[in-house]
Design a protein around this motif. Structure first.
Motif, PDB file in Angstrom:
ATOM      1  N   VAL A 136       2.891   4.104  -4.589  1.00 47.73           N
ATOM      2  CA  VAL A 136       1.525   3.541  -4.431  1.00 47.73           C
ATOM      3  C   VAL A 136       0.531   4.436  -5.276  1.00 47.73           C
ATOM      4  O   VAL A 136      -0.264   3.995  -5.961  1.00 47.73           O
ATOM      5  N   SER A 137       0.715   5.706  -5.106  1.00 47.76           N
ATOM      6  CA  SER A 137      -0.342   6.579  -5.652  1.00 47.76           C
ATOM      7  C   SER A 137      -0.345   6.750  -7.118  1.00 47.76           C
ATOM      8  O   SER A 137      -1.108   6.795  -7.842  1.00 47.76           O
ATOM      9  N   LEU A 138       1.095   6.325  -7.677  1.00 45.50           N
ATOM     10  CA  LEU A 138       1.374   6.386  -9.017  1.00 45.50           C
ATOM     11  C   LEU A 138       0.761   4.854  -9.600  1.00 45.50           C
ATOM     12  O   LEU A 138       0.110   5.123 -10.593  1.00 45.50           O
ATOM     13  N   ALA A 157      -5.301   2.063   2.848  1.00 44.98           N
ATOM     14  CA  ALA A 157      -5.915   3.304   4.070  1.00 44.98           C
ATOM     15  C   ALA A 157      -7.509   3.492   3.219  1.00 44.98           C
ATOM     16  O   ALA A 157      -8.179   3.550   4.151  1.00 44.98           O
ATOM     17  N   GLU A 158      -7.591   3.487   2.035  1.00 49.55           N
ATOM     18  CA  GLU A 158      -8.792   3.683   1.419  1.00 49.55           C
ATOM     19  C   GLU A 158      -9.799   2.877   1.708  1.00 49.55           C
ATOM     20  O   GLU A 158     -11.119   2.921   2.190  1.00 49.55           O
ATOM     21  N   GLN A 159      -9.260   1.603   1.482  1.00 44.16           N
ATOM     22  CA  GLN A 159     -10.185   0.537   1.782  1.00 44.16           C
ATOM     23  C   GLN A 159     -10.838   0.360   3.160  1.00 44.16           C
ATOM     24  O   GLN A 159     -12.071   0.204   3.417  1.00 44.16           O
ATOM     25  N   GLU A 160      -9.834   0.757   4.197  1.00 39.64           N
ATOM     26  CA  GLU A 160     -10.312   0.698   5.620  1.00 39.64           C
ATOM     27  C   GLU A 160     -11.280   1.751   5.808  1.00 39.64           C
ATOM     28  O   GLU A 160     -12.062   1.568   6.469  1.00 39.64           O
ATOM     29  N   ALA A 185      -2.237  -6.086   2.236  1.00 37.75           N
ATOM     30  CA  ALA A 185      -2.102  -5.546   0.782  1.00 37.75           C
ATOM     31  C   ALA A 185      -1.744  -4.090   1.157  1.00 37.75           C
ATOM     32  O   ALA A 185      -1.801  -3.215   1.938  1.00 37.75           O
ATOM     33  N   ASP A 186      -1.214  -3.491  -0.234  1.00 40.09           N
ATOM     34  CA  ASP A 186      -0.782  -1.988  -0.459  1.00 40.09           C
ATOM     35  C   ASP A 186      -2.015  -1.593  -1.303  1.00 40.09           C
ATOM     36  O   ASP A 186      -2.467  -0.568  -1.078  1.00 40.09           O
ATOM     37  N   VAL A 187      -2.414  -2.157  -2.188  1.00 44.44           N
ATOM     38  CA  VAL A 187      -3.354  -1.854  -3.248  1.00 44.44           C
ATOM     39  C   VAL A 187      -4.514  -2.845  -3.528  1.00 44.44           C
ATOM     40  O   VAL A 187      -4.238  -4.271  -3.400  1.00 44.44           O
ATOM     41  N   TRP A 188      -5.777  -2.531  -3.552  1.00 45.74           N
ATOM     42  CA  TRP A 188      -6.843  -3.335  -3.998  1.00 45.74           C
ATOM     43  C   TRP A 188      -7.240  -2.968  -5.324  1.00 45.74           C
ATOM     44  O   TRP A 188      -7.735  -1.744  -5.492  1.00 45.74           O
ATOM     45  N   VAL A 189      -7.195  -3.914  -6.101  1.00 45.65           N
ATOM     46  CA  VAL A 189      -7.922  -3.668  -7.486  1.00 45.65           C
ATOM     47  C   VAL A 189      -9.201  -4.140  -7.549  1.00 45.65           C
ATOM     48  O   VAL A 189      -9.416  -5.308  -7.150  1.00 45.65           O
TER      49      VAL A 189
END
Lengths: 377, 230
Positions: free
Chosen positions: A223-225, A242-245, A52-56
């Motif tokens: 991604v940040s946007l 990265a934040e999730q990890e 994934a790139d983003v986790w919601v």
């Protein structure tokens, strides 16, 4: 003439036994390093698997691996329509224990939407899930095989495929199933409880929530946007991969990691003391011979070489034996033992330094020996 | 026998341990001259200073005063005149011990060759010299045997070979026959005399063994640190 090797050959059996003892100690050190790596690797495996790139996730939570996260299942539709999103898939995680062939399996159930992100990456045996219900793909460590049937909750599931290396941070092997099945498994009551609920007029309890929505972005998307936009929805939070990890390592496995790290430090200290004692004892037993060597004219470098070479041979042998033993037994450990060449190299460097430092004690004793000692009977 | 160069020259050599009330004079102003080919014995009761004198000639104990010259080179004159005393021992002095002091992890041949290895001889040349000496001392057939398997006489002959390996001109022996029976002790002394003559070396021996007194050129008596009779 290499006096260190000659001396080792003279007392070979004893030296080999000493090396073997040290090798066992090194096995434990390598096992701890491997378990430490395994812990991190296992913890990250389930996070990395969906690519994934983003986790919601639920607003105010750190995501499904650190704490409970529950968001409406239809969030996926809304997220999938956002600019920059290539794919989105709802996903669910839960631990479950299930009887199978006389034993109880502890499984990490991952529910995902077929054809969307979150499913098994590489099927090593059998096939992926092909129907909407009652099929699962299991990690090989579950002990399940394609064709097996296992009862989970109120339903029976058929194992259709196997994957490897899919597990949660606790080391529980994963099984993948359709999201709908996973949600049923999470919310269905046992028959007796269901009857009580119906008698109370409450009807069946169903909740259409999932743990997270996994997002893959389009190439070049910001991604940040995207995460900033998602966070504007008050009931949702968004984390980059990265934040999730980082969250997983910092909050979920951090204590275990530090504990193993501390134990590893203690083991290395014990190893250093043991090596120092062995070398010191070996030197003290040879004091008269060292005095004789000094008396007949051996320079200090010959004496130092004798001790340091033996210390290094001892350390290298212990390291080698430890490495062979851990490679032989690593699969017997209940948790994954992951040894990287880098770790093995670093341990070799540490042992080298420890042996050099430890031999200092013996060298000091040897250099202080009076050559006149050799003249006594 | 014709005597050659002065190999050991000791003048006013003294050694004391401690100071003040605890001062012990182990050796008091000893003069000694030993020439090539001479075989001498240092005699005296325990504490008379024999081993102290031997250790100072062997450059393993610091004298308190006096002068020492070995093979014509002054080595001590109130202080050591050379920094490399171990090299000096390697080149000029051979030691023979009462307990042989062979290195247990080396074979008889290696025990002899190790001295030559330390002196920088090529390995093959060193081994050849070791074999030659062991053959000469009639223990060549035991060259590949470790010291633990040698008899007392064989071990002593290997120790003599080691002492002679680098062709030193000064051989210091501490009770070399103490562990041997009478006939073997006399054989060892005869051998040492022969080697001293052949290599133009001198042999200084500390001994209590009366059986071999007749094998020495001179008997030097020490008592309370004094040389009382030479």
């Amino acid at each position: 003439m290499n006096l260190a090797l000659k001396d080792i050959r003279h007392g070979l059996f004893r030296f080999v036994l000493t090396c073997f003892g040290l090798g066992l100690l090194m096995t434990v050190v390598l096992a701890m390093i491997g378990i430490y790596n395994g812990l991190v690797s296992d913890a990250l495996a389930v996070v990395k698997a969906p690519a994934a790139d983003v986790w919601v996730v639920e607003a105010g939570t750190q995501g499904p691996f650190a704490e409970a996260s529950s968001i409406p299942a239809d969030t996926r539709n809304a997220v999938a329509r956002m600019p920059g999103v290539a794919e989105a898939g709802a996903i669910n995680y839960q631990n479950i224990e299930a009887p199978f062939q006389g034993r109880t399996l502890r499984l990490y159930v991952i529910g995902y939407e077929r054809g969307r992100p979150g499913g098994p990456q590489t099927i090593v045996a059998g096939r992926g899930i092909g129907t909407s219900h009652f099929e699962l793909v299991a990690d090989r460590k579950t002990g399940l095989a394609p064709g097996d049937t296992i009862r989970l909750g109120r339903n029976h599931f058929t194992v259709v495929g196997l994957v490897e290396g899919a597990m949660n941070s606790g080391g529980d092997p994963a099984v993948f199933m359709a999201l709908a099945d996973a949600m049923d498994l999470q919310t269905e009551l046992a028959p007796a409880d269901q009857r009580v609920q119906v008698a109370r007029g409450g009807g069946a309890v169903k909740s259409a929530s999932v743990a997270a929505v996994i997002v893959r972005v389009t190439p070049g998307a910001d991604v940040s946007l995207l995460t900033a936009t998602l966070r504007q929805w008050k009931h949702l939070a968004a984390l980059t991969q990265a934040e999730q990890e980082t969250i997983l390592l910092a909050s979920v496995v951090d204590k275990a990691r530090r504990q193993i790290g501390l134990f590893l430090g203690i083991l290395l200290t014990v190893s250093a003391v043991v090596i120092a004692l062995i070398i010191y004892t070996m030197t003290m037993e040879k004091l008269k011979q060292i005095a004789t060597l000094k008396l007949i004219g051996a320079p200090d470098r010959t004496i130092v070489g004798l001790i340091v070479q033996q210390a290094l041979i001892l350390g290298a042998s212990g390291w080698g034996i430890g490495l062979v033993l851990i490679l032989l037994v690593k699969d017997v450990f209940p948790r994954r033992v992951v040894l990287e060449p880098f770790n093995v190299g670093v341990l070799a460097a540490i042992i080298f330094v420890v042996c050099l430092a430890a031999s200092g004690l013996g060298v000091r004793a040897a250099l202080k020996v009076d050559p006149a000692t050799a003249l006594g009977s | 026998m014709a005597l050659g160069d002065v190999l050991v020259e000791v003048q006013g050599l003294a050694k004391h341990f401690g100071d003040g009330e605890t001062r012990v004079d182990a050796l008091r102003s000893v003069d000694l001259l030993v020439r090539a080919g001479e075989v001498i014995a240092l005699l005296g009761p325990s504490g008379s200073g024999k081993t102290t004198l031997l250790n100072m000639i062997g450059c393993i104990l610091d004298p308190s005063a006096g002068r020492v010259a070995l093979d014509g080179d002054p080595v001590f004159d109130g202080k050591w005149l050379r920094n490399d005393l171990r090299r000096l021992r390697l080149d000029k002095i051979g030691f023979i011990f009462q307990a042989h002091n062979l290195l247990p992890f080396l074979t008889a041949e290696e025990n002899v060759a190790v001295v030559l290895d330390l002196a920088g001889w090529p390995a093959e040349k060193g081994r050849a010299r070791a074999r030659e000496l062991l053959d000469y001392l009639e223990v060549g057939h035991r060259a590949k045997v470790k010291p633990a398997l040698l008899s007392g006489g064989e071990a002593q002959r290997v120790a003599i070979a080691r002492a002679l390996a680098n062709r030193p001109r000064i051989i210091l022996a501490d009770e070399p026959t103490a562990a041997l029976d009478s006939s073997r002790a006399q054989l060892v002394m005869d051998l040492l005399r022969k080697l001293a003559a052949e290599q133009e070396a001198c042999i200084i021996t500390v001994t209590h063994d009366e059986k071999i007194f007749d094998r020495f050129d001179r008997l030097i008596h020490l008592r309370d640190g004094h040389l009382v009779d030479a």
